[in-house]
Design an enzyme around this catalytic site. Structure first.
Site, PDB file in Angstrom:
ATOM      1  N   HIS A   1      35.751-111.123 -33.057  1.00  0.00           N
ATOM      2  CA  HIS A   1      35.914-111.188 -32.733  1.00  0.00           C
ATOM      3  C   HIS A   1      37.676-111.528 -33.729  1.00  0.00           C
ATOM      4  CE1 HIS A   1      33.064-114.726 -31.249  1.00  0.00           C
ATOM      5  NE2 HIS A   1      32.831-113.464 -31.148  1.00  0.00           N
TER       6      HIS A   1
ATOM      7  N   GLU B   1      40.287-113.049 -34.036  1.00  0.00           N
ATOM      8  CA  GLU B   1      40.555-114.906 -35.122  1.00  0.00           C
ATOM      9  C   GLU B   1      40.077-113.826 -36.385  1.00  0.00           C
ATOM     10  OE1 GLU B   1      39.544-115.205 -31.818  1.00  0.00           O
ATOM     11  OE2 GLU B   1      39.026-117.189 -32.309  1.00  0.00           O
TER      12      GLU B   1
ATOM     13  N   CYS C   1      35.504-119.914 -31.290  1.00  0.00           N
ATOM     14  CA  CYS C   1      34.320-120.037 -31.149  1.00  0.00           C
ATOM     15  C   CYS C   1      33.700-121.241 -32.461  1.00  0.00           C
ATOM     16  CB  CYS C   1      33.297-119.476 -30.695  1.00  0.00           C
ATOM     17  SG  CYS C   1      32.988-118.210 -32.455  1.00  0.00           S
TER      18      CYS C   1
ATOM     19  N   CYS D   1      34.713-118.339 -35.286  1.00  0.00           N
ATOM     20  CA  CYS D   1      35.969-117.777 -35.762  1.00  0.00           C
ATOM     21  C   CYS D   1      36.173-119.370 -36.379  1.00  0.00           C
ATOM     22  CB  CYS D   1      36.529-117.431 -34.972  1.00  0.00           C
ATOM     23  SG  CYS D   1      36.254-115.970 -34.182  1.00  0.00           S
TER      24      CYS D   1
END
Length: 154
Positions: free
Chosen positions: A54, A56, A84, A87
């Site tokens: 992801h 992040e 999410c 993260c």
């Protein structure tokens, strides 16, 4: 354009680049305590065949390498979509001071929706959270990305 606006604009640029690669358009930027961008990334889960890639996570990894530490006290994270739960856990572990994000994510979010990771008593570090920054633009990127996929059933 204020300095803060430029951070979210850079995150949005990362999200747009991710969409061009066929990735879900999410971008993230890490800013050090002096106000300098030290890492930026967009989603790369498909490209890297890695469910943890992801925006992040990739930005946090790069910022930690730049800092020579697994922790980033005093650093800010700017991201186009509510992180999410995975993260959010990484943000806590990295000791990010402030989290700024654009669009909320009622389905998969882990900050204001769903798991609400920072609200759990087991969460050892809670950043200051600022949401809704450039939310219309961030939301439009996601809607534009998913609309043709929903129509085609992909």
């Amino acid at each position: 354009m204020t300095r803060f606006t430029s951070f979210m604009q850079q995150a949005l640029a990362e999200a747009r680049a991710a969409a061009l690669r066929g990735e879900v358009p999410v971008g993230a930027v890490v800013v050090d305590p002096t106000g300098r961008i030290v890492a930026a990334a967009g989603n790369r889960t498909r490209e890297l065949s890695d469910p943890t890639a992801h925006a992040e996570i990739l930005a946090l990894r790069a910022a930690c390498r730049a800092a020579g530490s697994e922790r980033l006290p005093g650093h800010d994270l700017w991201v186009t979509l509510e992180p999410c739960p995975m993260c959010a856990g990484a943000i806590s572990a990295a000791r990010i001071a402030r989290l700024y994000y654009g669009a909320g994510d009622p389905r998969m979010g882990g900050v204001a929706h769903g798991a609400r990771v920072f609200a759990h008593p087991q969460c050892h570090h809670r950043p200051q959270v600022y949401d809704g920054l450039a939310a219309p633009e961030a939301g439009a990127l996601l809607r534009d990305f998913f609309a043709p996929r929903r129509q085609s059933g992909a």
